[in-house]
Design an enzyme around this catalytic site. Structure first.
Site, short mmCIF file in Angstrom:
data_model
loop_
_atom_site.label_atom_id
_atom_site.label_comp_id
_atom_site.label_asym_id
_atom_site.label_seq_id
_atom_site.Cartn_x
_atom_site.Cartn_y
_atom_site.Cartn_z
N LYS A 128 18.40 0.78 13.80
CA LYS A 128 17.53 -0.40 13.74
C LYS A 128 16.15 -0.01 13.22
O LYS A 128 15.78 1.16 13.20
CB LYS A 128 17.36 -1.02 15.14
CG LYS A 128 18.63 -1.57 15.76
CD LYS A 128 19.04 -2.90 15.14
CE LYS A 128 20.30 -3.42 15.80
NZ LYS A 128 21.46 -2.54 15.60
N SER A 174 24.26 -5.34 10.85
CA SER A 174 23.00 -5.82 11.41
C SER A 174 21.80 -5.39 10.60
O SER A 174 20.70 -5.88 10.81
CB SER A 174 22.85 -5.36 12.86
OG SER A 174 22.43 -4.02 12.92
#
Lengths: 200, 200
Positions: B158, B121
């Site tokens: 993230k 991701s």
DNA sequence: TTGACATCAGAACGTTCGTTCTTTAGGATG
DNA sequence: CATCCTAAAGAACGAACGTTCTGATGTCAA
């Protein structure tokens, strides 16, 4: 991998002292010197301590009988939490590993060199401007390896590929052209690792 | 930084062999064992070699007289060649620097942990599945930092961002959704480095 | 072609090292 | 209150170790 702690707190203290000593001197000294390090007077007891530390995997011996630290000795925990960069998943625990960055990246120090990366032609391979490439110097490489090649006396980092029987150097960024060496293609080394530092 | 090289190429070879040995065993062995390592038969000559390596700062001795490696022993050449990942440029030479990976990446050992990255991701930020993230544990971060956050008891890597006054976690891959935490957003640590190992 | 120097080989020697064994001290157990 | 266990101390001994010296090569320059 056995997850073992020193059998008792006293041994844990001795281990800590040994780790501190090693951090300073980068070697494990003789039993006599360890007496001072541990603060005891008996060589035989030092040996007994090391034997126990060996059993739980913090030290081991070379074929010559010399005491050396194990990977576990360098207690930089590789966190038991696996970070999913994809979807968050549950933390699965239970397995602790240890890890020395230098060891992970470098097998043969004398053949290894570090080269800062300039430019973004390998962006597609996750290699950014400013990253440090860990290069193992050798002049043979396989198709698919990322190599440092010398083209017309100039160094460049590219993926080695083959096209119609000839070696080519492929950038991992469509903005850059494929390099099709006319003369000989000399390989300087192969990319075996990458290090990136984020600034704050 | 004193730039001292082994006085001659032969000593440089011996140094290389010693560095490789140390990488394996994390200790400098006895003269007798070094004879094998160096491929010579004379203990006295081994001592002479180490005396010379001491003079140029690659090894030193403990108060007990034991040979130990110095910082320079571990420093790897930061190659004088800047590899353009963009267009090939001329090699500019003459300047050699040294560089210790661990030192570069880790400022505060006790606050630093290593976490293997799972998933893709963060591909857009050049962070691949299998990379090892160097995380400095703290619970404050700035917008734009890449963080390890704990969302509903789960860890995830993230980019920290802000949207309409609320913190969000942005993946660097369009195939993944932005995470908008409902409850509290707990920061586990901030990404300060990245290590990647290529397999061969 | 001779001498100087670098690169090792080999032996000699006193010291240190690791190992093993025996002994001691103190706390816990029963 | 005897005895067991742990945690050391201490001595004894042969093997290994570091140091120093002397010799044997090879190489290069004068």
């Amino acid at each position: 991998m056995a997850e073992s702690n020193p059998a008792n707190t006293r041994d844990a203290e001795y281990l800590a002292k040994l780790q501190d000593y090693y951090a300073n001197w980068k070697s494990i000294p003789s039993y006599a010197a360890l007496c001072e390090v541990f603060g005891i007077a008996s060589k035989s007891w030092v040996k007994a301590i090391l034997d126990r530390l060996e059993k739980v995997g913090f030290v081991e011996r070379t074929p010559d009988g010399m005491w050396i630290p194990t990977r576990q000795f360098f207690a930089r925990p590789l966190s038991d939490v696996s970070v999913p960069a994809g979807m968050p998943v549950m933390v699965n625990d239970t397995h602790t590993d240890y890890f020395v960055i230098d060891d992970m990246l470098i097998d043969a120090p004398s053949k290894t060199t570090l080269i800062p990366v300039k430019g973004d032609s390998m962006l597609g391979a996750g290699i950014h401007d400013g990253d440090v490439a860990v290069i193992e110097k050798r002049n043979l490489a396989n198709v698919g390896d990322i190599v440092v090649a010398i083209v017309d006396g100039e160094f460049t980092l590219k993926t080695l590929d083959k096209e119609r029987g000839k070696f080519i150097l492929r950038p991992e960024n469509q903005a850059y052209p494929v390099i099709r060496p006319e003369g000989t293609l000399e390989i300087f080394g192969v990319l075996i690792g990458l290090v990136r530092k984020y600034k704050h």
